[in-house]
Structure formats: C-alpha cells, structure tokens
Design an enzyme around this catalytic site. Structure first.
Site, PDB file in Angstrom:
ATOM      1  N   SER A  95      42.963  49.337 -37.036  1.00 48.36           N
ATOM      2  CA  SER A  95      42.415  48.316 -37.929  1.00 48.36           C
ATOM      3  C   SER A  95      43.321  47.098 -38.092  1.00 48.36           C
ATOM      4  O   SER A  95      42.894  46.086 -38.627  1.00 48.36           O
ATOM      5  CB  SER A  95      42.105  48.908 -39.308  1.00 48.36           C
ATOM      6  OG  SER A  95      43.295  49.205 -40.003  1.00 48.36           O
ATOM      7  N   LYS A 148      46.961  47.222 -44.552  1.00 45.83           N
ATOM      8  CA  LYS A 148      46.073  46.045 -44.486  1.00 45.83           C
ATOM      9  C   LYS A 148      46.794  44.836 -45.077  1.00 45.83           C
ATOM     10  O   LYS A 148      47.841  44.956 -45.709  1.00 45.83           O
ATOM     11  CB  LYS A 148      44.783  46.270 -45.303  1.00 45.83           C
ATOM     12  CG  LYS A 148      43.960  47.488 -44.935  1.00 45.83           C
ATOM     13  CD  LYS A 148      43.184  47.298 -43.666  1.00 45.83           C
ATOM     14  CE  LYS A 148      42.289  48.477 -43.349  1.00 45.83           C
ATOM     15  NZ  LYS A 148      42.945  49.607 -42.733  1.00 45.83           N
TER      16      LYS A 148
END
Length: 190
Positions: free
Chosen positions: A113, A150
């Site tokens: 991701s 993230k």
C-alpha cells in the site's frame, strides 16, 4: 610499509558477523596471519581508534566504530561520471539513521500500500516513537486496533491515513486512531 590494519579489521568484522563475538588473541593471530604479540598490538591500535573495547576481565567487544562503514563518495543516478573511490569518513548506520536510540524501533513492511512512496514488501522501516508527528509524515499507526503504515493526513472530518498506492482507499478511523511512531528511514536487502 603498507598498513594492513584495514584488512585485519575487515577479517575481524567478517568473523564477528558469522559468530557474533570477538575471538581470543590467539584466534585473532591465526585469523589475520600474525603472531600473538602482533595480534595484541593490532587490538591495542583498534581500541585506541575506537573499533574495539575491552570490558571486565579483558573481554574484547565491538565498539561503535566497529560497525562503521566507509563512505567512499557519491554515484550519480543520472548520467555516468568518472569512477573514483574517494575515501571519506566512516559512518555507522545508526549514526546516519537513528537520532534517538531509546525511542527508535524497526518495523518490517507487509504489503504494497506504500509502494509509490518507495516502501516495498519486506523493507525495514526505522520508526521513531512519536505520537504527535506533523501532518504529511509517513507513520505507523494503530487504526481501530490494527497496525498500518500510511501518510498521516487531515481534512474537515479530522485525521485519516492515506496510502501511496491508488489501489487502496484512504482509511478513516471508525473508533480510534493512535500514532505509534514516525517513519524516519528505511532499508532493504537486494
């Protein structure tokens, strides 16, 4: 006369990498091909230079400089330039990447991701424990009880986590968002 200490130190570093200990003086002598007295003199020079330390009972152990690697110059990632090995200072990876050792941990990456940020599956991240990083930083977060890596973002709804891969959605916490730490570096083995 050629200084063989860098070669001897390299042999000792390789031995340490394999066995996780500094050998005895007799073993050092055999390892580098000198007399036991030569090994004692070599170790004395390494202690003086900060590569080896001597603990209680005379036990030898690696000092900080033992883990330093030579900084030999720069290599352009664009157009090629003449190859020269300019010997620079030696640095340890910790000196380069770790500002606060007591609050720094390693986290192994699972998944893709963050691939567009250059963070790949199986990379190791250097994470400094920091529960209040700036917006826009890459963080290790605990969102609704699950760890993730993230970008920390904010909008009118509050804090959220943004991946660096268009195939993944932004993560808005349902009940909780805790920041474990801020990513300050990374490394991988090719």
């Amino acid at each position: 006369m050629v200084n063989k200490d860098p070669f001897y130190l390299g042999r000792l570093q390789d031995y340490y990498a394999l066995h996780r200990l500094i050998p005895s003086y007799a073993e050092i002598a055999a390892l580098v091909g000198v007399s036991k007295q030569g090994a004692v003199k070599f170790i004395d020079r390494m202690i003086f230079a900060g590569y080896i330390s001597k603990g209680p009972g005379g036990r030898l152990s690696p000092a900080n400089m033992f883990f330093a690697r030579p900084h030999v110059g720069v290599a352009p990632a664009g157009f090629a330039s003449p190859a020269t090995e300019a010997l620079g200072d030696a640095i340890t990876i910790d000196d380069y990447l770790v500002e606060n050792p007591s609050s720094t941990v390693l986290v192994e990456v699972r998944g893709d991701s963050m691939i567009d940020a250059g963070i790949h599956h199986s990379d190791f991240l250097i994470v400094e424990r920091n529960t209040n990083p700036n917006i826009g930083k890459i963080v290790v977060a605990i969102v609704d009880g699950d760890f993730t890596i993230k970008y920390l973002r904010s909008d009118q709804k509050g804090l959220f986590l943004e991946p660096a891969n268009a195939e993944y959605p932004n993560i808005y916490p349902e009940s909780s968002l805790d920041i474990y730490g801020e990513v300050v570096g990374q490394f991988r083995k090719f």
